[in-house]
Write a protein that holds these residues in place. Structure first.
Motif, PDB file in Angstrom:
ATOM      1  N   LEU A  52       0.816  -1.206   0.000  1.00  0.00           N
ATOM      2  CA  LEU A  52       0.000   0.000   0.000  1.00  0.00           C
ATOM      3  C   LEU A  52       0.857   1.266   0.000  1.00  0.00           C
ATOM      4  O   LEU A  52       0.521   2.252  -0.669  1.00  0.00           O
ATOM      5  CB  LEU A  52      -0.926   0.002   1.220  1.00  0.00           C
ATOM      6  CG  LEU A  52      -2.088   1.000   1.181  1.00  0.00           C
ATOM      7  CD1 LEU A  52      -3.010   0.731   0.003  1.00  0.00           C
ATOM      8  CD2 LEU A  52      -2.872   0.925   2.491  1.00  0.00           C
ATOM      9  N   PHE A  53       1.961   1.223   0.740  1.00  0.00           N
ATOM     10  CA  PHE A  53       2.815   2.400   0.791  1.00  0.00           C
ATOM     11  C   PHE A  53       3.348   2.761  -0.599  1.00  0.00           C
ATOM     12  O   PHE A  53       3.292   3.911  -1.031  1.00  0.00           O
ATOM     13  CB  PHE A  53       3.986   2.188   1.754  1.00  0.00           C
ATOM     14  CG  PHE A  53       5.046   3.237   1.627  1.00  0.00           C
ATOM     15  CD1 PHE A  53       4.810   4.527   2.076  1.00  0.00           C
ATOM     16  CD2 PHE A  53       6.270   2.953   1.022  1.00  0.00           C
ATOM     17  CE1 PHE A  53       5.777   5.516   1.940  1.00  0.00           C
ATOM     18  CE2 PHE A  53       7.238   3.929   0.887  1.00  0.00           C
ATOM     19  CZ  PHE A  53       6.991   5.220   1.343  1.00  0.00           C
ATOM     20  N   GLY A  54       3.872   1.751  -1.320  1.00  0.00           N
ATOM     21  CA  GLY A  54       4.380   2.011  -2.654  1.00  0.00           C
ATOM     22  C   GLY A  54       3.293   2.446  -3.623  1.00  0.00           C
ATOM     23  O   GLY A  54       3.507   3.332  -4.463  1.00  0.00           O
ATOM     24  N   THR A  55       2.113   1.823  -3.482  1.00  0.00           N
ATOM     25  CA  THR A  55       0.995   2.171  -4.365  1.00  0.00           C
ATOM     26  C   THR A  55       0.550   3.608  -4.153  1.00  0.00           C
ATOM     27  O   THR A  55       0.220   4.319  -5.108  1.00  0.00           O
ATOM     28  CB  THR A  55      -0.185   1.213  -4.119  1.00  0.00           C
ATOM     29  OG1 THR A  55       0.251  -0.145  -4.304  1.00  0.00           O
ATOM     30  CG2 THR A  55      -1.334   1.495  -5.074  1.00  0.00           C
ATOM     31  N   LEU A  56       0.544   4.042  -2.899  1.00  0.00           N
ATOM     32  CA  LEU A  56       0.069   5.388  -2.576  1.00  0.00           C
ATOM     33  C   LEU A  56       1.177   6.431  -2.568  1.00  0.00           C
ATOM     34  O   LEU A  56       0.898   7.614  -2.335  1.00  0.00           O
ATOM     35  CB  LEU A  56      -0.613   5.375  -1.199  1.00  0.00           C
ATOM     36  CG  LEU A  56      -1.962   4.666  -1.126  1.00  0.00           C
ATOM     37  CD1 LEU A  56      -2.427   4.573   0.320  1.00  0.00           C
ATOM     38  CD2 LEU A  56      -3.003   5.387  -1.970  1.00  0.00           C
ATOM     39  N   ALA A 180      -4.736  -4.339  -2.499  1.00  0.00           N
ATOM     40  CA  ALA A 180      -4.274  -2.978  -2.250  1.00  0.00           C
ATOM     41  C   ALA A 180      -4.629  -2.061  -3.418  1.00  0.00           C
ATOM     42  O   ALA A 180      -5.160  -0.962  -3.225  1.00  0.00           O
ATOM     43  CB  ALA A 180      -2.761  -2.974  -2.012  1.00  0.00           C
ATOM     44  N   ALA A 181      -4.344  -2.527  -4.641  1.00  0.00           N
ATOM     45  CA  ALA A 181      -4.642  -1.703  -5.818  1.00  0.00           C
ATOM     46  C   ALA A 181      -6.152  -1.493  -5.976  1.00  0.00           C
ATOM     47  O   ALA A 181      -6.608  -0.388  -6.283  1.00  0.00           O
ATOM     48  CB  ALA A 181      -4.068  -2.361  -7.068  1.00  0.00           C
ATOM     49  N   ALA A 182      -6.930  -2.558  -5.742  1.00  0.00           N
ATOM     50  CA  ALA A 182      -8.382  -2.457  -5.897  1.00  0.00           C
ATOM     51  C   ALA A 182      -8.988  -1.529  -4.841  1.00  0.00           C
ATOM     52  O   ALA A 182      -9.852  -0.693  -5.159  1.00  0.00           O
ATOM     53  CB  ALA A 182      -9.011  -3.850  -5.796  1.00  0.00           C
ATOM     54  N   PHE A 183      -8.541  -1.667  -3.599  1.00  0.00           N
ATOM     55  CA  PHE A 183      -9.076  -0.821  -2.536  1.00  0.00           C
ATOM     56  C   PHE A 183      -8.729   0.645  -2.769  1.00  0.00           C
ATOM     57  O   PHE A 183      -9.548   1.530  -2.521  1.00  0.00           O
ATOM     58  CB  PHE A 183      -8.537  -1.288  -1.181  1.00  0.00           C
ATOM     59  CG  PHE A 183      -9.375  -2.338  -0.508  1.00  0.00           C
ATOM     60  CD1 PHE A 183      -9.728  -2.234   0.818  1.00  0.00           C
ATOM     61  CD2 PHE A 183      -9.817  -3.451  -1.220  1.00  0.00           C
ATOM     62  CE1 PHE A 183     -10.501  -3.202   1.441  1.00  0.00           C
ATOM     63  CE2 PHE A 183     -10.585  -4.423  -0.622  1.00  0.00           C
ATOM     64  CZ  PHE A 183     -10.939  -4.297   0.720  1.00  0.00           C
ATOM     65  N   VAL A 184      -7.497   0.886  -3.243  1.00  0.00           N
ATOM     66  CA  VAL A 184      -7.110   2.262  -3.516  1.00  0.00           C
ATOM     67  C   VAL A 184      -7.959   2.836  -4.648  1.00  0.00           C
ATOM     68  O   VAL A 184      -8.429   3.983  -4.577  1.00  0.00           O
ATOM     69  CB  VAL A 184      -5.609   2.349  -3.868  1.00  0.00           C
ATOM     70  CG1 VAL A 184      -5.258   3.743  -4.396  1.00  0.00           C
ATOM     71  CG2 VAL A 184      -4.764   2.031  -2.644  1.00  0.00           C
ATOM     72  N   ALA A 185      -8.174   2.029  -5.694  1.00  0.00           N
ATOM     73  CA  ALA A 185      -8.973   2.503  -6.825  1.00  0.00           C
ATOM     74  C   ALA A 185     -10.396   2.847  -6.401  1.00  0.00           C
ATOM     75  O   ALA A 185     -10.984   3.828  -6.864  1.00  0.00           O
ATOM     76  CB  ALA A 185      -8.995   1.437  -7.922  1.00  0.00           C
ATOM     77  N   VAL A 186     -10.962   2.048  -5.478  1.00  0.00           N
ATOM     78  CA  VAL A 186     -12.354   2.254  -5.061  1.00  0.00           C
ATOM     79  C   VAL A 186     -12.465   3.308  -3.959  1.00  0.00           C
ATOM     80  O   VAL A 186     -13.314   4.201  -4.008  1.00  0.00           O
ATOM     81  CB  VAL A 186     -12.968   0.918  -4.591  1.00  0.00           C
ATOM     82  CG1 VAL A 186     -14.359   1.154  -3.995  1.00  0.00           C
ATOM     83  CG2 VAL A 186     -13.057  -0.060  -5.757  1.00  0.00           C
ATOM     84  N   LEU A 190     -12.964   8.301  -1.909  1.00  0.00           N
ATOM     85  CA  LEU A 190     -13.961   8.409  -0.842  1.00  0.00           C
ATOM     86  C   LEU A 190     -13.343   8.749   0.510  1.00  0.00           C
ATOM     87  O   LEU A 190     -13.873   9.594   1.246  1.00  0.00           O
ATOM     88  CB  LEU A 190     -14.756   7.094  -0.728  1.00  0.00           C
ATOM     89  CG  LEU A 190     -15.498   6.637  -1.988  1.00  0.00           C
ATOM     90  CD1 LEU A 190     -16.136   5.282  -1.751  1.00  0.00           C
ATOM     91  CD2 LEU A 190     -16.563   7.667  -2.377  1.00  0.00           C
ATOM     92  N   VAL A 191     -12.224   8.076   0.859  1.00  0.00           N
ATOM     93  CA  VAL A 191     -11.665   8.237   2.209  1.00  0.00           C
ATOM     94  C   VAL A 191     -10.239   8.778   2.199  1.00  0.00           C
ATOM     95  O   VAL A 191      -9.665   9.010   3.259  1.00  0.00           O
ATOM     96  CB  VAL A 191     -11.706   6.895   2.977  1.00  0.00           C
ATOM     97  CG1 VAL A 191     -13.139   6.419   3.158  1.00  0.00           C
ATOM     98  CG2 VAL A 191     -10.877   5.823   2.265  1.00  0.00           C
ATOM     99  N   GLY A 192      -9.650   8.967   1.011  1.00  0.00           N
ATOM    100  CA  GLY A 192      -8.290   9.469   0.939  1.00  0.00           C
ATOM    101  C   GLY A 192      -7.261   8.403   1.277  1.00  0.00           C
ATOM    102  O   GLY A 192      -7.597   7.288   1.674  1.00  0.00           O
ATOM    103  N   GLY A 302      -5.301   5.166 -14.082  1.00  0.00           N
ATOM    104  CA  GLY A 302      -5.123   4.074 -15.022  1.00  0.00           C
ATOM    105  C   GLY A 302      -4.129   3.048 -14.523  1.00  0.00           C
ATOM    106  O   GLY A 302      -4.292   1.845 -14.740  1.00  0.00           O
ATOM    107  N   SER A 303      -3.080   3.504 -13.827  1.00  0.00           N
ATOM    108  CA  SER A 303      -2.065   2.578 -13.315  1.00  0.00           C
ATOM    109  C   SER A 303      -2.662   1.638 -12.275  1.00  0.00           C
ATOM    110  O   SER A 303      -2.262   0.470 -12.190  1.00  0.00           O
ATOM    111  CB  SER A 303      -0.893   3.350 -12.718  1.00  0.00           C
ATOM    112  OG  SER A 303      -1.239   3.983 -11.500  1.00  0.00           O
ATOM    113  N   LEU A 304      -3.604   2.130 -11.482  1.00  0.00           N
ATOM    114  CA  LEU A 304      -4.244   1.268 -10.483  1.00  0.00           C
ATOM    115  C   LEU A 304      -5.025   0.146 -11.156  1.00  0.00           C
ATOM    116  O   LEU A 304      -4.958  -1.017 -10.748  1.00  0.00           O
ATOM    117  CB  LEU A 304      -5.177   2.106  -9.595  1.00  0.00           C
ATOM    118  CG  LEU A 304      -4.500   3.083  -8.629  1.00  0.00           C
ATOM    119  CD1 LEU A 304      -5.552   3.917  -7.908  1.00  0.00           C
ATOM    120  CD2 LEU A 304      -3.617   2.345  -7.628  1.00  0.00           C
TER     121      LEU A 304
END
Length: 451
Positions: A52-56, A180-186, A190-192, A302-304
């Motif tokens: 998650l850290f790298g994704t965000l 992680a990618a799916a949760f971030v995309a969704v 909504l929650v930052g 798009g990357s997510l």
């Protein structure tokens, strides 16, 4: 086909010698499958928190106004802190026990996620993300626990296909990355990014509670009894108990054992291979969204979405390599997979243009980058006997972070000197992955026999 070490000499695994006078207690089918399922779930959320850290990172960098070079430096410092934590987990698990160790690692995941959600700045983030090393240690603790459980289980189906079943547990890496990618995309809109970290806290706490109901392994319970007798000065009783179970009761130093005899070669080779391969993991998995946005010009949103597709293919890679390792030998499967991965990532960075070719080559690269870890962790357990298995597996696992640190430092230096992300990813990530595959051919082969 099941792989067994020809040098195994104690009660924790298959034995070439006569059975001991007394058998260790068996673990039932239901308990074995419950332990396997919980290990998978724990690894999924440990990876979710770690990735998650790298994704965000692009979002966090934008929020605090960090440059690419500063963001890469922060990622490198976090890897240093993580390495320190990972190195300390193995001896702790050998001392406290496998079950307590698993509760500790998944609790660390929950703590790291919750603390990350209230990040005020760079220094704090480095500190709390270092705690995530407890979660990253999950796979080494799982490896130790499940190796010992599968050795005494009454579940014959799992016992005959340990490598493939273990690949299902290890597939928590692509699943966790996918989640992680799916949760971030969704949920990011909504929650930052702070809310995304909080989402990992609650499942991890639930898993920690579930693990309280798991049994300790009989192997550790026996070792604990022997240790207690020696501590009380009852050497004769310790020798008698060890003789009853036909195990070696002589006190040893596990850290020294992994550098002696047949174990030494694989300790050195696997540690270097793991370190080099984490050049690729750091660049293409942990910082995957950054590579897609900076090297290939894909938007963050798009990357997510692309990362979800890429890691879905990576999940299939785990199952394939778990099966192939049982059939063709784990060492060769790992080596060939990583060499192919390096080539595919190089092609993605140099000749691929447009969404289709980029996704296809990135997905195949991930298939052969992370899939071999399904065979790798089981292979690592086969390289050592029970007296040093946990230490050996944890020691090699800890080399992931030096690999991440070196990769991060090199990336920071190259970016600061004006290199673009495509060249940086090629010379660090693709080249490191390619090298790790060739290094694996220097490891000792483990004999295979029909189960």
């Amino acid at each position: 086909m099941t792989t067994v070490p020809s040098h195994t000499t104690d009660a924790s695994g298959p034995r070439p010698t006569a059975a001991p006078a007394r058998r260790l207690p068996r673990i039932g089918v239901r308990a074995t499958r419950k332990a396997t399922a919980i290990a998978f779930c724990a690894w999924v959320f440990a990876v979710y928190d770690y990735i998650l850290f790298g994704t965000l990172l692009p979002e966090i960098s934008g929020r605090f106004g960090w440059s690419e070079e500063r963001a890469a430096l922060i990622s490198t410092l976090i890897s240093v802190g993580t390495a320190v934590v990972v190195l300390g987990v193995g001896p702790l698990v050998d001392r406290l026990g496998r079950r307590k160790g698993m509760i500790l690692t998944v609790s660390g995941t929950a703590l790291a996620s919750a603390a990350s959600a209230v990040t005020p700045g760079a220094a704090y983030l480095v500190g709390v993300r270092s705690i995530g090393g407890l979660g990253l240690s999950e796979q080494a603790v799982n490896s130790t626990y499940l190796n010992e459980v599968y050795a005494v289980t009454e579940d014959e189906a799992i016992k005959k296909r340990r490598g493939f079943v273990y690949s299902l547990v290890q597939s928590g890496w692509p699943v966790g990355t996918l989640v992680a990618a799916a949760f971030v995309a969704v949920f990011l809109p909504l929650v930052g990014w702070r809310g995304c970290f909080l989402l990992a806290t609650f499942p991890a706490l639930v898993i920690a509670l579930l693990r309280r109901g798991l049994p300790e392994t009989p192997q550790f319970e026996l070792e604990k009894r022997l240790r207690g007798l020696r501590k009380d000065g009852k050497e004769a009783e310790a020798r008698q108990l060890a003789a009853e179970y036909d195990v070696d009761e002589t006190p040893t130093t596990p850290l020294l054992e992994i550098f002696r005899g047949p174990a030494r070669r694989n300790t050195l080779v696997l540690s270097f291979a793991w370190l080099a391969n984490w050049f690729g993991i750091q660049i293409f998995s942990v910082l995957g969204t950054t590579v897609l946005t900076k090297a290939k010009g894909v938007s963050f949103e798009g990357s997510l979405l692309l990362f979800i597709v890429i890691n879905a293919v990576g999940f299939a890679g785990y199952l394939f390599h778990g099966w192939a390792g049982d059939r063709f030998g784990r060492r060769n499967v790992i080596a060939c997979g990583w060499i192919l991965s390096g080539v595919l990532f190089a092609l993605m960075l140099t000749v691929a243009h447009g969404t289709g070719p980029v996704v296809a080559l990135y997905s195949l690269g991930m298939f052969f980058l992370i899939g071999p870890y399904a065979a790798m962790l089981f292979y690592m357990g086969e390289c050592y006997d029970t007296r040093c298995r946990a230490t050996g597996t944890s020691f090699i696992n800890a080399f992931s972070q030096p690999g991440a640190v070196i990769a991060g430092a090199l990336a920071t230096t190259m970016l600061a000197s004006g290199a673009h992300w495509d060249r940086t990813a090629l010379l660090i990530g693709a080249a490191g992955t390619f090298l790790s595959g060739f290094v694996m051919f220097a490891a000792r082969r483990v004999d295979t026999v029909e189960a």
